[in-house]
Design a protein around this motif. Sequence first.
Motif, PDB file in Angstrom:
ATOM      1  N   PRO A 194       0.865  -1.239   0.082  1.00  0.00           N
ATOM      2  CA  PRO A 194      -0.028  -0.089  -0.188  1.00  0.00           C
ATOM      3  C   PRO A 194       0.938   1.103  -0.035  1.00  0.00           C
ATOM      4  O   PRO A 194       2.150   1.322   0.343  1.00  0.00           O
ATOM      5  CB  PRO A 194      -0.872  -0.145   1.254  1.00  0.00           C
ATOM      6  CG  PRO A 194       0.176  -0.888   2.184  1.00  0.00           C
ATOM      7  CD  PRO A 194       0.657  -1.780   1.312  1.00  0.00           C
ATOM      8  N   LEU A 195       0.127   2.500  -0.372  1.00  0.00           N
ATOM      9  CA  LEU A 195       0.911   3.683  -0.376  1.00  0.00           C
ATOM     10  C   LEU A 195       1.001   3.828   1.096  1.00  0.00           C
ATOM     11  O   LEU A 195       0.006   4.353   1.748  1.00  0.00           O
ATOM     12  CB  LEU A 195       0.065   4.816  -1.212  1.00  0.00           C
ATOM     13  CG  LEU A 195       0.588   6.154  -0.866  1.00  0.00           C
ATOM     14  CD1 LEU A 195       1.905   6.359  -1.578  1.00  0.00           C
ATOM     15  CD2 LEU A 195      -0.458   6.942  -1.739  1.00  0.00           C
ATOM     16  N   VAL A 196       2.366   4.107   1.658  1.00  0.00           N
ATOM     17  CA  VAL A 196       2.748   4.492   3.001  1.00  0.00           C
ATOM     18  C   VAL A 196       3.727   5.153   2.943  1.00  0.00           C
ATOM     19  O   VAL A 196       4.995   4.699   2.227  1.00  0.00           O
ATOM     20  CB  VAL A 196       2.402   3.313   3.744  1.00  0.00           C
ATOM     21  CG1 VAL A 196       3.269   1.885   3.387  1.00  0.00           C
ATOM     22  CG2 VAL A 196       2.590   3.575   5.246  1.00  0.00           C
ATOM     23  N   ALA A 197       4.202   5.891   4.090  1.00  0.00           N
ATOM     24  CA  ALA A 197       5.487   6.533   3.921  1.00  0.00           C
ATOM     25  C   ALA A 197       6.512   5.529   4.480  1.00  0.00           C
ATOM     26  O   ALA A 197       6.287   4.876   5.412  1.00  0.00           O
ATOM     27  CB  ALA A 197       5.680   7.614   4.928  1.00  0.00           C
ATOM     28  N   ALA A 198       7.507   5.223   3.815  1.00  0.00           N
ATOM     29  CA  ALA A 198       8.597   4.095   4.323  1.00  0.00           C
ATOM     30  C   ALA A 198       9.134   4.436   5.760  1.00  0.00           C
ATOM     31  O   ALA A 198       9.505   5.821   5.745  1.00  0.00           O
ATOM     32  CB  ALA A 198       9.789   4.085   3.200  1.00  0.00           C
ATOM     33  N   ALA A 199       9.827   3.620   6.364  1.00  0.00           N
ATOM     34  CA  ALA A 199      10.392   3.899   7.558  1.00  0.00           C
ATOM     35  C   ALA A 199      11.626   4.814   7.123  1.00  0.00           C
ATOM     36  O   ALA A 199      12.136   4.380   6.100  1.00  0.00           O
ATOM     37  CB  ALA A 199      11.077   2.633   8.224  1.00  0.00           C
ATOM     38  N   GLY A 200      11.784   5.832   7.758  1.00  0.00           N
ATOM     39  CA  GLY A 200      12.898   6.733   7.538  1.00  0.00           C
ATOM     40  C   GLY A 200      12.738   7.895   6.485  1.00  0.00           C
ATOM     41  O   GLY A 200      13.612   8.641   6.108  1.00  0.00           O
ATOM     42  N   ALA A 201      11.570   7.672   5.946  1.00  0.00           N
ATOM     43  CA  ALA A 201      11.274   8.761   4.778  1.00  0.00           C
ATOM     44  C   ALA A 201      11.099  10.354   5.203  1.00  0.00           C
ATOM     45  O   ALA A 201      10.673  10.193   6.431  1.00  0.00           O
ATOM     46  CB  ALA A 201      10.213   8.191   3.894  1.00  0.00           C
ATOM     47  N   VAL A 202      11.531  10.761   4.503  1.00  0.00           N
ATOM     48  CA  VAL A 202      11.303  12.382   4.683  1.00  0.00           C
ATOM     49  C   VAL A 202      10.083  12.757   4.131  1.00  0.00           C
ATOM     50  O   VAL A 202       9.828  12.527   2.719  1.00  0.00           O
ATOM     51  CB  VAL A 202      12.482  13.382   4.152  1.00  0.00           C
ATOM     52  CG1 VAL A 202      12.182  14.781   4.586  1.00  0.00           C
ATOM     53  CG2 VAL A 202      13.778  12.907   4.987  1.00  0.00           C
ATOM     54  N   THR A 203       9.093  13.354   4.839  1.00  0.00           N
ATOM     55  CA  THR A 203       7.708  13.740   4.190  1.00  0.00           C
ATOM     56  C   THR A 203       7.939  15.205   3.649  1.00  0.00           C
ATOM     57  O   THR A 203       8.451  16.186   4.678  1.00  0.00           O
ATOM     58  CB  THR A 203       6.402  13.713   5.115  1.00  0.00           C
ATOM     59  OG1 THR A 203       6.613  12.264   5.320  1.00  0.00           O
ATOM     60  CG2 THR A 203       5.244  14.131   4.528  1.00  0.00           C
ATOM     61  N   ILE A 204       7.609  15.405   2.503  1.00  0.00           N
ATOM     62  CA  ILE A 204       7.439  16.899   2.101  1.00  0.00           C
ATOM     63  C   ILE A 204       6.058  17.245   1.544  1.00  0.00           C
ATOM     64  O   ILE A 204       5.285  16.308   0.636  1.00  0.00           O
ATOM     65  CB  ILE A 204       8.399  17.171   0.696  1.00  0.00           C
ATOM     66  CG1 ILE A 204      10.010  16.972   1.374  1.00  0.00           C
ATOM     67  CG2 ILE A 204       8.367  18.539   0.187  1.00  0.00           C
ATOM     68  CD1 ILE A 204      10.928  16.904   0.129  1.00  0.00           C
ATOM     69  N   ASP A 205       5.501  18.115   2.005  1.00  0.00           N
ATOM     70  CA  ASP A 205       3.930  18.702   1.614  1.00  0.00           C
ATOM     71  C   ASP A 205       4.282  19.482   0.383  1.00  0.00           C
ATOM     72  O   ASP A 205       4.826  20.788   0.772  1.00  0.00           O
ATOM     73  CB  ASP A 205       3.487  18.960   3.000  1.00  0.00           C
ATOM     74  CG  ASP A 205       1.927  19.220   2.373  1.00  0.00           C
ATOM     75  OD1 ASP A 205       1.444  19.724   1.268  1.00  0.00           O
ATOM     76  OD2 ASP A 205       1.113  19.107   3.225  1.00  0.00           O
ATOM     77  N   SER A 206       3.826  19.246  -0.841  1.00  0.00           N
ATOM     78  CA  SER A 206       4.127  20.279  -1.731  1.00  0.00           C
ATOM     79  C   SER A 206       2.694  21.157  -2.196  1.00  0.00           C
ATOM     80  O   SER A 206       2.576  21.701  -3.138  1.00  0.00           O
ATOM     81  CB  SER A 206       4.377  19.534  -2.905  1.00  0.00           C
ATOM     82  OG  SER A 206       3.246  18.867  -3.675  1.00  0.00           O
ATOM     83  N   SER A 207       1.533  21.216  -1.106  1.00  0.00           N
ATOM     84  CA  SER A 207       0.500  21.883  -1.428  1.00  0.00           C
ATOM     85  C   SER A 207       0.674  23.294  -1.762  1.00  0.00           C
ATOM     86  O   SER A 207      -0.052  23.941  -2.483  1.00  0.00           O
ATOM     87  CB  SER A 207      -0.688  21.762  -0.231  1.00  0.00           C
ATOM     88  OG  SER A 207      -0.686  20.530   0.100  1.00  0.00           O
ATOM     89  N   ARG A 208       1.524  23.942  -0.607  1.00  0.00           N
ATOM     90  CA  ARG A 208       2.064  25.413  -0.756  1.00  0.00           C
ATOM     91  C   ARG A 208       3.199  25.888  -1.535  1.00  0.00           C
ATOM     92  O   ARG A 208       3.716  26.920  -1.509  1.00  0.00           O
ATOM     93  CB  ARG A 208       1.599  25.976   0.790  1.00  0.00           C
ATOM     94  CG  ARG A 208       0.138  26.320   0.861  1.00  0.00           C
ATOM     95  CD  ARG A 208      -0.166  26.506   2.201  1.00  0.00           C
ATOM     96  NE  ARG A 208      -1.660  25.901   2.466  1.00  0.00           N
ATOM     97  CZ  ARG A 208      -1.818  24.780   2.659  1.00  0.00           C
ATOM     98  NH1 ARG A 208      -0.848  23.725   2.784  1.00  0.00           N
ATOM     99  NH2 ARG A 208      -3.227  24.257   2.827  1.00  0.00           N
ATOM    100  N   ILE A 209       4.107  24.787  -1.905  1.00  0.00           N
ATOM    101  CA  ILE A 209       5.135  25.059  -2.451  1.00  0.00           C
ATOM    102  C   ILE A 209       5.304  24.630  -3.917  1.00  0.00           C
ATOM    103  O   ILE A 209       4.679  23.656  -4.378  1.00  0.00           O
ATOM    104  CB  ILE A 209       6.520  24.744  -1.662  1.00  0.00           C
ATOM    105  CG1 ILE A 209       6.301  23.148  -1.775  1.00  0.00           C
ATOM    106  CG2 ILE A 209       6.756  25.409  -0.213  1.00  0.00           C
ATOM    107  CD1 ILE A 209       7.618  22.540  -0.724  1.00  0.00           C
ATOM    108  N   GLY A 210       6.300  25.268  -4.697  1.00  0.00           N
ATOM    109  CA  GLY A 210       6.344  25.065  -6.261  1.00  0.00           C
ATOM    110  C   GLY A 210       7.199  23.825  -6.296  1.00  0.00           C
ATOM    111  O   GLY A 210       8.081  23.498  -5.591  1.00  0.00           O
TER     112      GLY A 210
END
Length: 232
Positions: A194-210
């Motif tokens: 399933p779509l899930v952040a891997a252990a140790g992954a860095v999450t980036i939210d691109s909602s408000r950045i280009g």
Amino acid sequence: MKTDSSGTSAIPVITIDGPTASGKGTIAQRVADHLGWHALDSGALYRLTALAVQQAGGDGSDEQQAAEQARRLDARFGAGLIQLNGQDVTRLIRQEAIGSLASRVAAWPAVRAALLARQQDFRQAPGLVADGRDMGTVVFPDASLKIFLDADVLVRAERRHKQLRDKGISANLDDLLNDLRLRDARDRDRAHAPLVAAAGAVTIDSSRIGVDQVVDQVLDLWRSRGSAHGPA
Ligand code: DC
């Protein structure tokens, strides 16, 4: 860094996983271009499988039929073009209907197994940037840097709407939003990979950045920590 008998695990990989229309394909390609690395758009393999299933008259409900198409996939990637059985299908596989069918065939474990080695073969020197849903969890669990790229579903629907309009394809925003929600749920809730952040992954939210800012963040992360795990 670990090595295996083929030596491929010494080749660095950056994985970028995230939901549909989060911009991960564009960002993966830009990061790969910047580093002079290869890029893997793993979603394209699922879309090609979906197209092959459709062309064979299937609807994705038969796991073995879909897996057979995945195993026999005659796909070529190069110079911005994607071919299936010698035909240019670059635009065809981007249709929303094919994306939806891809999300359905991707839920079958036999389809995922059939595409696994093909994806891992993209790991070629000097490095690979791979985008998809399970790049950091299943396909390249030893990746040097793992990114989980997220964005608000409404922002993703609006971006997709604009992309389609720019290509002269008419689309309804509410339909797109509903379709993205359905695909998100199917990709996140499925039993296999399933779509899930891997252990140790860095999450980036691109909602408000280009796109440029996300690319810079990924490159900064690679320079500051990813490159410490393997050759740049
Ligand atoms: O990234 P995309 O929208 O082109 O992917 C199309 C579908 O393929 C997506 O809804 C789920 C599936 N997919 C997957 O299951 N695993 C991947 N690594 C990439 C895509």
